[in-house]
Design an enzyme around this catalytic site. Structure first.
Site, PDB file in Angstrom:
ATOM      1  N   GLU A   1     -42.217   5.275 -70.759  1.00 25.75           N
ATOM      2  CA  GLU A   1     -40.880   5.480 -70.196  1.00 25.75           C
ATOM      3  C   GLU A   1     -40.822   6.686 -69.271  1.00 25.75           C
ATOM      4  O   GLU A   1     -39.768   7.028 -68.763  1.00 25.75           O
ATOM      5  CB  GLU A   1     -39.807   5.541 -71.293  1.00 25.75           C
TER       6      GLU A   1
ATOM      7  N   ASP B   1     -35.294   4.234 -69.599  1.00 28.34           N
ATOM      8  CA  ASP B   1     -35.707   5.570 -69.177  1.00 28.34           C
ATOM      9  C   ASP B   1     -36.681   5.520 -68.003  1.00 28.34           C
ATOM     10  O   ASP B   1     -36.593   6.336 -67.093  1.00 28.34           O
ATOM     11  CB  ASP B   1     -36.342   6.330 -70.350  1.00 28.34           C
TER      12      ASP B   1
ATOM     13  N   CYS C   1     -39.227  -3.112 -74.062  1.00 29.87           N
ATOM     14  CA  CYS C   1     -38.065  -3.050 -74.947  1.00 29.87           C
ATOM     15  C   CYS C   1     -36.847  -2.439 -74.266  1.00 29.87           C
ATOM     16  O   CYS C   1     -35.841  -2.185 -74.912  1.00 29.87           O
ATOM     17  CB  CYS C   1     -38.403  -2.282 -76.225  1.00 29.87           C
TER      18      CYS C   1
ATOM     19  N   HIS D   1     -22.613   1.691 -71.544  1.00 29.46           N
ATOM     20  CA  HIS D   1     -22.426   1.555 -72.991  1.00 29.46           C
ATOM     21  C   HIS D   1     -21.597   0.330 -73.343  1.00 29.46           C
ATOM     22  O   HIS D   1     -21.891  -0.380 -74.293  1.00 29.46           O
ATOM     23  CB  HIS D   1     -21.754   2.796 -73.556  1.00 29.46           C
TER      24      HIS D   1
END
Ligand code: PEP
Ligand code: MG
Length: 573
Positions: free
Chosen positions: A433, A457, A504, A198
């Site tokens: 994903e 993912d 993406c 993060h």
């Protein structure tokens, strides 16, 4: 010491943002600020007074959390701000408040009572897997906040650090990173963390030079040292030479290209931005994005009492389209899972939220009403002069799921026809994903206008490595040959099925991988806005034949180490 003997020391980590900054080191160690000594004898402690102190601290903590929540929502996004709501809930959790009361009754001062009451729940969460283990960090955050307020500890105010600070820390939580002000902070470096942690993702959104995962050696750097953080090279340099400073001050010197780019031999590659809020649109335009390749719509639904209605959503999607009148905006329908609390949704606890009901599984199940409203808004928004709207569905694992989503679009179009409501059918695609979607890519591509590969993912599911778990961060790496082969299959299927194919996930924004991705055959790359200039610059230098040869060589390798040897500029191996 002569200039030649200049004692610059270099520490290697993972570059999180392709930016550099020089400044003065400041260590941030919230744990040290909240260490307590032995408690006084119980008979000297007045429980009523301690209860009152605890209540005051709790109230102050609530106020701080509201302020931090608002600031994060403004600067980073609603989704990221939700962590502060979770922290506020912990302040009212009876397991904790009862524990504090009981410890005070036993004669402990409030700060010791808080330490004791949090211990059990922290240990319980820490023993669990994945997301539940992260709750332990949240609890530690709340505990440390209360202890600091009770002991009068003067926590380093991350929002107003002296200008030119290079922040050093073991790790930075999302809430801590979100408070940093890019105008004041020259950069940060952390002991732990990877490119998809993060802190790294936030650093990219905020445009702060950052190097993560330096390891324990970072402790050798003392506060007040002169430090250069080179997020491009992934290095932290103490006492940088005048040349190194100069280079950092000059910045990347990468030109911002507003126009779309092509490879040196003329293959157009769309370079787009990932955004999670409307506030990020401006940055995307400023960095030269051709459009939006991933518009995460979760922010619209978080932190409110009820979901946004159809009209409100039409406005938001139109605003995004208006920012790119000549480009494409790919909106992803709501992708919530068991791990993101939305108060008005019924989300049963799940031990394995990443393998549970998330994304399209909820849209076709318990969230069918929300899904319908969102699709209605998207079809109405698509009927605009500005830009091209594309819609994609998250977490598709089967062909029938994608077909069900297409049918939902069809039935809304029929209703709109009957009611003479103005609409247009957007391009319709899906995220790849899950490994099942990669295997079924030929059948999916036959039915779709486009595929967009979500490597965050996809890597976690192909490698069976939780994207949030530091202990398996090494396995969560899209350069693993297994992941590259899943991407290659998907791209081939898209070509055969006449669908365009983009990426993406965070992988798309890694400038060291641009040539490989172009060689694999991606038509579009979508990323945090800050990396767009570098990726566009890289694209213009690529010869497609060379890139394809690189893709063939790397996908044929057996190990990630062997893959990395082919990647020029890759400093992580
Ligand atoms: C992905 O999984 O790669 C992706 C882009 O989606 P998110 O990070 O929102 O799960
Ligand atoms: Mg995803």
């Amino acid at each position: 010491m002569t200039a030649d003997q200049h004692a610059a020391r270099t520490f290697d980590g993972t570059g999180a943002t392709p930016l550099s900054g020089v400044g003065t080191a400041v260590w941030y160690d919230p744990a040290a600020e909240t260490e307590l000594g032995e408690p006084p004898a119980p008979e000297t402690v007045d429980p009523d007074e301690q209860r009152e102190r605890f209540e005051t601290a709790r109230e102050q903590a609530r106020e701080e959390l509201v302020a931090e929540r608002d600031r994060t929502a403004d600067r980073v996004g609603e989704e990221e701000a939700a962590v502060f709501d979770a922290h506020r809930q912990f302040l009212d959790d009876p397991q904790i408040t009862d524990g504090v009361e009981a410890a005070i009754d036993d004669g402990l001062p409030a700060e010791h009572a808080v330490q004791q009451a949090f211990e059990g729940p922290i240990e319980q969460f820490a023993a669990m897997d994945g997301h539940m283990a992260e709750r332990a960090d949240d609890l530690r955050d709340v505990r440390d906040r209360l202890v600091r307020l009770l002991t009068g500890g003067d926590r380093l105010d991350l929002a107003s650090l002296p200008e030119g600070t290079v922040l050093l820390a073991e790790r930075l939580t999302p809430s801590e990173t979100a408070q940093l002000d890019a105008d004041r902070v020259a950069g940060f470096a952390t002991v732990l963390g990877g490119r998809t942690s993060h802190a790294a993702i936030f650093a990219r959104s905020l445009g702060i030079p950052a190097v993560v995962g330096v390891g324990d050696e970072l402790d050798e750097i003392e506060s007040d040292a002169d430090v250069l953080v080179d997020g491009e090279a992934g290095t932290v340099i103490v006492d940088p030479t005048p040349e190194q400073r100069e280079q950092a001050r000059g910045g990347r010197g990468v030109e911002i290209r507003e126009e779309p780019v092509s490879t040196a031999d003329g293959k157009p590659i769309e370079v787009a931005a990932n955004v999670g809020t409307l506030a990020e649109l401006e940055g995307a335009v400023a960095q030269g994005a051709d459009g939006i390749g991933l518009f995460r719509t979760e922010f619209l639904f978080l932190d409110r009492e009820a979901p946004p209605d159809e009209d409100e959503q039409v406005e938001v999607y139109r605003e995004a389209l208006a920012a790119f009148p000549d480009g494409r905006v790919v909106v992803r329908t709501l992708d919530v899972g068991g791990d993101k609390p939305i108060p008005y949704l019924d989300q049963p606890e799940s031990e394995n939220p990443f393998l549970g009901q998330r994304g399209i599984r909820r849209a076709l199940g318990p969230d069918a009403d929300l899904f319908e409203t969102q699709l209605r808004a998207l079809l109405r928004a698509a009927a605009t002069e500005d830009g091209t709207l594309s819609v994609m569905f998250p977490m598709i694992a089967t062909v029938p799921e994608f077909e069900a989503a297409l049918e939902a679009v069809d039935s809304i179009a029929n209703e709109f026809d009957e009611a003479s409501i103005e609409y247009a059918i957007p391009e319709l695609g899906l995220m790849i994903e899950t490994p099942s979607a990669a295997f079924m890519a030929p059948e999916l591509a036959d039915r779709a206008d486009f595929l967009s590969i979500g490597t965050n993912d996809l890597t976690q599911y192909v490698m069976a490595a939780d994207r949030e778990n530091e202990l398996v961060a090494d396995l969560h790496d899209p350069r693993e040959p297994a992941v590259l082969r899943a991407i290659a299959r998907t791209v081939d299927a898209a070509d055969d099925g006449d669908a365009w194919v983009g990426m993406c996930g965070e992988m798309a924004g890694d400038p060291d991988l641009t040539e490989l991705l172009v060689g694999l055959g991606l038509d579009e790359l979508s990323m945090s806005a800050v990396t767009i200039p570098d990726v566009k610059a890289n694209v213009t230098e690529i010869e497609t034949d060379d890139a394809e040869a690189l893709a063939d060589r790397t996908t044929a390798e057996a190990t990630r180490a062997a893959v990395s040897k082919h990647l020029t500029g890759d400093r992580t191996q």
